[in-house]
Scaffold this motif. Structure first.
Motif, mmCIF file in Angstrom:
data_model
loop_
_atom_site.group_PDB
_atom_site.id
_atom_site.type_symbol
_atom_site.label_atom_id
_atom_site.label_comp_id
_atom_site.label_asym_id
_atom_site.label_seq_id
_atom_site.Cartn_x
_atom_site.Cartn_y
_atom_site.Cartn_z
ATOM 1 N N THR A 73 10.315 7.684 -5.606
ATOM 2 C CA THR A 73 10.447 9.067 -5.952
ATOM 3 C C THR A 73 9.293 9.462 -6.493
ATOM 4 N N PRO A 74 8.586 8.649 -7.289
ATOM 5 C CA PRO A 74 7.180 8.794 -7.809
ATOM 6 C C PRO A 74 6.086 8.701 -6.491
ATOM 7 N N ILE A 75 6.014 7.911 -5.698
ATOM 8 C CA ILE A 75 5.088 8.006 -4.702
ATOM 9 C C ILE A 75 5.196 9.054 -3.764
ATOM 10 N N LEU A 76 6.622 9.552 -3.362
ATOM 11 C CA LEU A 76 6.643 10.821 -2.748
ATOM 12 C C LEU A 76 6.213 11.928 -3.576
ATOM 13 N N GLY A 77 6.384 12.094 -4.751
ATOM 14 C CA GLY A 77 5.816 13.207 -5.579
ATOM 15 C C GLY A 77 4.355 13.392 -5.541
ATOM 16 N N TYR A 78 3.829 12.256 -5.516
ATOM 17 C CA TYR A 78 2.046 11.852 -5.425
ATOM 18 C C TYR A 78 1.756 12.378 -4.095
ATOM 19 N N ARG A 79 2.765 11.906 -2.812
ATOM 20 C CA ARG A 79 2.389 12.303 -1.696
ATOM 21 C C ARG A 79 2.254 13.999 -1.261
ATOM 22 N N ASP A 80 3.175 14.566 -2.023
ATOM 23 C CA ASP A 80 3.222 16.071 -1.926
ATOM 24 C C ASP A 80 1.906 16.645 -2.820
ATOM 25 N N THR A 95 -2.996 14.686 8.915
ATOM 26 C CA THR A 95 -2.434 13.277 9.111
ATOM 27 C C THR A 95 -3.436 12.086 8.786
ATOM 28 N N PRO A 96 -3.352 11.889 7.619
ATOM 29 C CA PRO A 96 -4.408 11.100 7.023
ATOM 30 C C PRO A 96 -4.425 9.538 7.370
ATOM 31 N N GLY A 97 -4.113 9.142 8.603
ATOM 32 C CA GLY A 97 -4.381 7.972 9.031
ATOM 33 C C GLY A 97 -3.496 7.116 8.689
ATOM 34 N N GLY A 98 -3.308 5.707 9.118
ATOM 35 C CA GLY A 98 -2.276 4.840 8.738
ATOM 36 C C GLY A 98 -0.878 5.391 8.984
ATOM 37 N N ASP A 99 0.295 4.973 8.820
ATOM 38 C CA ASP A 99 1.528 5.210 9.041
ATOM 39 C C ASP A 99 2.041 6.334 8.121
ATOM 40 N N SER A 129 0.822 -1.292 0.188
ATOM 41 C CA SER A 129 0.223 -0.004 -0.028
ATOM 42 C C SER A 129 0.904 1.045 -0.030
ATOM 43 N N ILE A 130 0.095 2.289 -0.376
ATOM 44 C CA ILE A 130 1.006 3.648 -0.411
ATOM 45 C C ILE A 130 1.018 4.128 1.116
ATOM 46 N N GLY A 131 0.670 3.814 2.074
ATOM 47 C CA GLY A 131 0.487 4.082 3.357
ATOM 48 C C GLY A 131 -0.496 4.980 3.897
ATOM 49 N N ILE A 132 -1.675 5.532 2.865
ATOM 50 C CA ILE A 132 -2.440 6.271 3.300
ATOM 51 C C ILE A 132 -3.839 5.699 3.010
ATOM 52 N N THR A 133 -4.749 5.789 4.018
ATOM 53 C CA THR A 133 -5.879 5.282 3.834
ATOM 54 C C THR A 133 -7.086 6.019 3.589
ATOM 55 N N ASN A 134 -6.969 7.251 4.429
ATOM 56 C CA ASN A 134 -8.150 8.206 4.481
ATOM 57 C C ASN A 134 -8.300 9.016 3.265
ATOM 58 N N PRO A 135 -9.583 8.899 2.721
ATOM 59 C CA PRO A 135 -9.755 9.607 1.365
ATOM 60 C C PRO A 135 -9.832 11.110 1.514
ATOM 61 N N LEU A 136 -9.783 11.836 0.501
ATOM 62 C CA LEU A 136 -10.125 13.317 0.686
ATOM 63 C C LEU A 136 -11.498 13.530 0.655
ATOM 64 N N SER A 137 -12.080 14.551 1.486
ATOM 65 C CA SER A 137 -13.185 15.007 1.688
ATOM 66 C C SER A 137 -13.966 15.095 0.374
ATOM 67 N N LYS A 138 -13.263 15.576 -0.543
ATOM 68 C CA LYS A 138 -13.768 16.076 -1.830
ATOM 69 C C LYS A 138 -12.595 16.085 -2.843
ATOM 70 N N THR A 139 -12.873 15.980 -4.085
ATOM 71 C CA THR A 139 -12.054 15.960 -5.403
ATOM 72 C C THR A 139 -11.570 17.505 -5.264
ATOM 73 N N PRO A 140 -10.223 17.617 -5.367
ATOM 74 C CA PRO A 140 -9.808 19.006 -5.370
ATOM 75 C C PRO A 140 -10.362 19.780 -6.378
#
Lengths: 514, 375, 348
Positions: free
Chosen positions: B308-315, B329-333, B55-66
């Protein structure tokens, strides 16, 4: 009388290593006058100027007084404090700096109280001092953009700066040597302007006609001795030349037979050669012939050797044995059999870091290669042979060239070329700074090279050298060949007279001694 | 906590400088007994880390699409890693309908600050920069704050303040984790009394954090192990570093492992070590493509990777959360990027990018798109 | 006076004062023959070796260690060798190290695109030499000082390397055969050491035993005099720059093979070490002129010192410290020797 003199020299002598350069010279320069100092090369003019400037100590005895105040010899500061100011031929300007900066060299800039430069004051004082000399120059221009007479004006303005002490005598050392005729008229106006400010001018020059244009008095030096001082009205051109030459020096052991070598094939054929100074030079040198070139400094003499060799830009044609040489390509010249022993050997000929052998082998290494490698043994045997033949002393090829005397260094340069068997050998001031013994040896070598069939062109300021060495001498005056002096007429005085001939007589072929 | 982090960095830097001359530091007293519990924990962690992350380490979805239409300026460091990350970031925000522009920082000491000033002047909706210390950027950050432009500072070792919002993407935390992971692997793999050379570039604070974490963890799980520090200068990489590592191995033939705080440091070393006829295991953090190729060839032994791709997406994710007003702090680790221990045995199954760099989770795009409500 | 003159002078401390003093110094050098001046580097090298061999018999004083040292310095030595021709001719080639880095990237990138190794190598050598053609044109035809021209070229090459690599490390795509060229060993020493030996021999012959060597030193010694002996000075200067660049291409190929990967920043760090070695080399064997043997002595003297210190446990920055101190110290010693001889000559 001394109180009326701006400068009084009495009984000054100078001996260099046993050779007297000045012998008991006395002369004086009147206040507010232009005084010309003339004489042949080596007459002692420059030594006298150096003594006045404090850079050379005179021998004991004698004295110099500036406006009646005795000058302590050997101190540039003392000379300066008494108001003796000098402008040398090279002017001593920094061409990349502007006029204001050049005027400030050595004198300093006007300052504000904060210690920073007061540029406005500096510009104004620069403009003022040039205006007083009759020049209106944009003082923010770099000196490189000025005409030669404007540059001279800047140098004179700097010399006359009154900050340190009031100037009393301005010494101009060969100021017109590089000047076109039109520009020299401007310079004369400048000299008059200086004189009219009450500063005496001592003008050192080669050009006799200029003396008559500008000078109030003229002093002649010859062989380190004072000859005469006259008011200019009391002299004629011919009488002045006669005083400079003195009695004719004739027949000093000629090395080549007098008489033309009209039978040999033409080796060097020059047609209509021009450079920045030379104008339409045509000249031929035959096999076995030694042709001399005489001319004053600034006559184009300095450019002839480099121009023939292709080291500087030229127009016109230069051919060796019928092959026309490409302009600006020394390599082609060497390939055609031309050899040049250039003037100022330290700058132009020697590899001072290297050994004698390396200096000899700078040309023609290819002849000693085998499979592309230099056959060191064979080459060094050849070098040793040439060192011996030319009497280089000490006869050691491994010795650094810098440890040799000037004469031996010149022999090494000569060996470099003679080894290559040149068809045309050009020597530019070959014995400058060479002692008497080595000079005679070098002359002998040149004469025997000619006897073996080389065509030789000797360009020299030493007229005795030309007399003893040449079949004929061509004379350069202001860029033109003004006279051709045949061998049987050659003498030191004849050559000198021809080089001093007025510019007006350039086109006339001077065939007889003055 | 963040303040203490800062102090640690300074402390580490100082300690590094002071021990540099000594060179060798024993991880623990050799007489000390290993704590079996710690070793067991290490074994568990190693075993799980040898698997591919799922997994990418995040589980909480955004409240809405940006909301579309935002412009982000990326202040880019001209290093390979930063550039790949910025490319991924630009790719990610395109999915929001945002645009980005990358201003590349020059090599001069003041260029980072100048470039951020330049970015502020372009009046973007937000600015992203990475790596540089905010304390050296006071002036441009004040400008950004005055202009109301939020700044995302990623992989910085200092406390966040001013316009910088806390995005929980901390290089130091990741590096600490990676250092610990590698120490555990070495301890588990090679057992007690293992002698390790650690090659570091102290000029980068995060790498010193890696080194420090590695050393600390090794002394904890393997008190009899020994660490030799080999600090390098940037200009040594590829030129002096190989001979420096070889010298260290000559000096102490008992060294079994050479660990690099970042993969680029290993340039040219394998060849030199091989030429010297020395055998040693090689590993470290931040494997580059060459290291991964060496794993495949079996000439290097263990690396962790930074994706680096995941880091860019995380940003991009963090920026979206910031503008949404979602918790950062969107849940998960969430502090950690996915990583793993790669060995010659496992490298065949590891997800890599087309250029041969570490990717970690090939399904990262879909996972992010799901969180963002785009799929 | 050009920059190169100044530096050459600084490096060898020869006085340009006409005759007298300089002459004395030169005479003395000659007279001493096999003395300290010419061979100080060799003596110093021996001392360093003996010192560390006694202190560190287990690590330093082993055959293996000497093999390692030999192989380690091959690239630095070759970059330094490439510089000898231009330095001899009195021109600077500051672009040589950047050119090495550029060629590392070129040769790797070409092979990644599927080009076979031999063709990629030829193309790279050509690209390296082309850089020299441009340098030569700028220096000789446009009359830009070589220091400035090659500094600019250095920057251009760094940009080119970045462009080729996209700022990324290039990995893979090269054949094992290519890598073997840089990574295989013979008698325990890696191949580049032997390339360096061959290159040294070739350059030694060219510099010391062919007319070309004479031309180089003639132009470097007195350009005006060289021109007035009919030497095609421009060709010699441009030729020296082209040769150094072509050699940089060769070193780039070897470095690429030995690193096994390419990134845009591998070349430039070699510049300082290589120039130091050439300048230090001018104080050895043939004092006052760049020479092959002196340069090699310099490279290995410095490397031996650094190796000894590393094996004693010194940190990595000692490398730079030692190189800098040794360079200044050696050149200063040579200058002092020359000065003292001058003084004693003057007294005599």
């Amino acid at each position: 009388m001394s109180h009326e003199s701006a400068l009084a020299v009495s009984g000054i002598s100078k001996t260099f290593a046993g050779q007297p350069a000045l012998r008991e010279v006395s002369m004086s320069v009147a206040k507010g006058s232009v005084h010309a100092l003339v004489g042949q090369n080596g007459c002692g003019k420059s030594t006298l100027i150096k003594i006045l400037a404090g850079v050379v100590d005179p021998d004991a005895g004698g004295g110099i007084a500036v406006t009646g105040v005795s000058l302590a010899p050997g101190s540039p500061t003392a000379s300066d404090r008494l108001g003796l100011r000098f402008v040398h031929q090279d002017l001593g300007l920094v061409s990349s700096l502007d006029v204001v900066d050049n005027l400030a060299l050595g004198v300093g800039y006007p300052r504000r109280r904060t210690g920073t430069i007061n540029w406005r004051a500096a510009r104004e004082s620069a403009r003022d001092s040039l205006t007083r000399l009759g020049y209106s120059i944009d003082v923010s221009r770099p000196v490189s953009e000025l005409t030669i007479s404007e540059r001279t004006a800047v140098a004179v303005a700097r010399a006359l700066d009154p900050t340190r002490s009031a100037p009393t005598v301005l010494v101009l050392d060969e100021p017109t040597a590089n000047l076109p005729r039109s520009e020299s008229q401007k310079l004369f106006a400048l000299i008059r302007a200086v004189r009219d400010e009450g500063v005496s001018v001592l003008l050192v020059t080669h050009h006799i006609d200029e003396v008559f244009d500008i000078a109030d008095h003229v002093t002649v030096l010859r062989d380190g001795r004072w000859v005469s001082t006259d008011r200019i009205e009391d002299l004629t051109h011919d009488r002045l030349v006669a005083r400079m030459i003195g009695r004719a020096v004739e027949g000093r052991g000629r090395l080549v037979e007098a008489g033309s070598k009209s039978d040999g094939a033409i080796v060097l054929d020059v047609q209509n050669l021009s450079t920045t100074v030379l104008r339409g030079i045509s000249l031929a040198v035959r096999k076995g012939e030694v042709v001399g070139i005489a001319g004053l400094t600034g006559s184009g003499r300095e450019q002839l050797g480099p121009a023939l060799f292709g080291a500087i830009q030229r127009q016109g044609s230069v051919a060796v044995l019928g092959t026309k040489l490409a302009a600006h390509d020394p390599h082609a010249a060497v390939a055609a059999g031309m050899a040049l022993v250039p003037a100022e050997r330290h700058a132009n000929a020697l590899f001072l870091d290297a050994t004698v052998a390396t200096n000899v082998t700078a040309v023609g290494t290819e002849r000693f290669t085998r499979f592309g490698l230099v056959a060191a043994g064979r080459e060094s045997a050849d070098v040793d042979d040439w060192i011996r033949r030319l009497g280089v002393n000490p006869p050691d090829g491994k010795r650094p060239i810098a440890t040799l005397s000037g004469g031996n260094q010149q022999k090494v340069v000569l060996a470099r070329w003679l080894r290559n068997g040149p068809t045309i050998l050009i020597l530019d001031d070959p014995t400058q700074g060479v002692d008497v013994g080595a000079k005679a040896e070098i002359h002998q070598l040149v004469a025997s090279a000619a006897a073996q069939g080389a065509a030789v062109l000797v360009i020299s300021t030493d007229h005795e050298e030309l007399t003893s060495l040449c079949h004929r001498v061509e004379v350069l005056v202001r860029g033109h060949l003004s006279a051709s002096l045949p061998g049987h007429e050659l003498s030191d005085s004849v050559i000198t007279a021809a080089t001093l001939a007025a510019a007006s007589s350039v086109s006339a072929r001077v065939g007889e001694p003055a | 906590m963040q303040k203490s982090m800062k102090l640690t960095c300074v402390g580490v830097a100082l300690a590094t400088a002071l021990t540099a001359c000594g060179g060798t530091a024993t991880a623990g007293k050799s007489s000390a007994k290993a704590d079996p519990a710690k070793l067991a924990d290490a074994k568990t962690l190693v075993a799980s880390s040898l698997k591919n992350p799922d997994s990418i380490g995040i589980t909480n979805p955004l409240s809405k699409t940006p909301t579309a239409g935002k412009t982000i300026i990326v202040v880019g460091t001209p290093s390979p890693v930063a550039e790949l990350k910025d490319i991924a970031f630009a790719d990610a925000i395109k999915k929001f309908g945002w645009t980005s522009k990358r201003l590349v920082v020059g090599a001069g000491p003041e260029d980072e600050a100048k470039t951020i000033s330049q970015a502020v002047a372009l009046k973007p909706d937000a600015i992203l920069f990475s790596g540089a210390a905010p304390s050296t950027l006071a002036k441009p950050l004040a400008e950004a704050k005055a202009a109301g432009i939020p700044v995302l500072a990623e992989t910085v070792t200092e406390a966040k303040s001013g316009p910088i919002f806390d995005a929980s993407i901390d290089g130091p935390v990741f590096e600490q984790y990676a250092g610990k992971l590698m120490a555990d692997y070495v301890a588990v793999k090679s057992g007690p009394n293992t002698n390790v050379a650690v090659v570091n570039l102290p000029v980068f604070n995060v790498l010193t954090i890696y080194t420090k974490a590695f050393t600390k963890e090794l002394s904890s799980v393997c008190p009899s192990c020994k660490v030799t520090k080999l600090d390098q200068q940037l200009s040594d990489v590829g030129t002096n570093t190989p001979s420096s590592v070889v010298s260290a191995l000559q000096r102490d033939p008992s060294i079994k492992w050479v660990i690099y705080s970042v993969g680029d440091l290993s340039t040219g070393v394998d060849t030199a070590v091989k030429a010297a006829g020395i055998k040693v295991s090689v590993g470290g953090g931040g494997a580059n493509a060459a290291n991964l190729a060496a794993l495949k060839a079996g000439t290097e032994q263990a690396w962790t990777g930074l994706s680096t791709p995941i880091l860019g997406y995380r940003d991009a994710d963090m920026m979206a959360r910031y503008f949404n007003g979602d918790p950062l702090t969107p849940g998960g680790d969430a502090l950690l990027l996915p990583t793993q221990i790669m060995t010659p045995a496992t490298i065949g199954g590891v997800a890599l990018t087309s250029a041969g760099n570490y990717l970690g989770d090939a399904g990262y795009e879909q996972q992010f798109e799901k969180l963002w409500g785009l799929s | 006076m050009t920059i190169s003159d100044k530096t050459a002078e600084a490096a060898t401390s020869r006085s340009t004062a006409p005759n007298g003093s300089a002459a004395g110094a030169r005479a003395s050098r000659r007279r001493i023959g096999f003395g300290f001046n010419k061979f100080s580097g060799l003596y110093l090298w021996a001392i360093v070796i003996v010192f560390f061999a006694i202190r560190l018999p287990q690590t330093f004083g082993t055959t293996q260690n000497f093999k390692i040292m030999a192989g380690d310095q091959a690239i630095t030595a070759m970059v330094a060798l490439a510089l000898i021709l231009p330095v001899a001719a009195g021109v600077f080639d500051l672009s040589v190290a950047a050119n090495v880095g550029f060629c590392v990237c070129v040769v790797t990138r070409l092979q990644m695109h599927g080009m076979s190794a031999p063709i990629a190598i030829l193309m790279t050598l050509f690209a390296g030499a082309l850089v020299g053609v441009v340098n030569g044109f700028v220096v000789v035809r446009l009359e830009v000082d070589s220091f400035i021209a090659t500094l600019g070229m250095s920057s251009i090459l760094a940009a080119g390397a970045y462009w080729i690599t996209g700022g990324q490390q290039l990995v893979g795509g090269v054949s094992q055969k290519f890598l073997n060229l840089g990574q295989n060993t013979l008698w325990g020493i890696s191949y580049p050491f032997y390339y360096m030996l061959v290159l040294s021999l070739v350059l030694y012959i060219i510099v010391e035993h062919t007319p070309v060597g004479r031309y180089l030193f003639a132009v470097g010694g007195n350009m005006q005099a060289a021109r007035l002996t009919g030497l095609r000075v421009d060709r010699v200067r441009a030729g020296a720059l082209i040769c150094s660049s072509a050699l940089a291409g060769l070193v780039g190929v070897i470095l690429a093979a030995s690193l096994g990967s390419a990134s845009q920043d591998v070349g430039p760090p070699y510049l300082l070490a290589a120039f130091s070695a050439v300048f230090l080399g001018t104080t050895q064997i043939r004092p006052g002129r760049a020479n092959v043997v002196g340069t090699l002595i310099a490279v290995y003297l410095l490397a031996t010192g650094v190796k000894g210190l590393q094996l004693s446990g010194a940190p990595v920055w000692v490398n730079g410290l030692f190189n800098g101190v040794a360079l200044i110290f050696a050149v200063a010693l040579a200058a002092r020797g020359a000065r003292r001889q001058r003084a004693s000559n003057a007294a005599a």
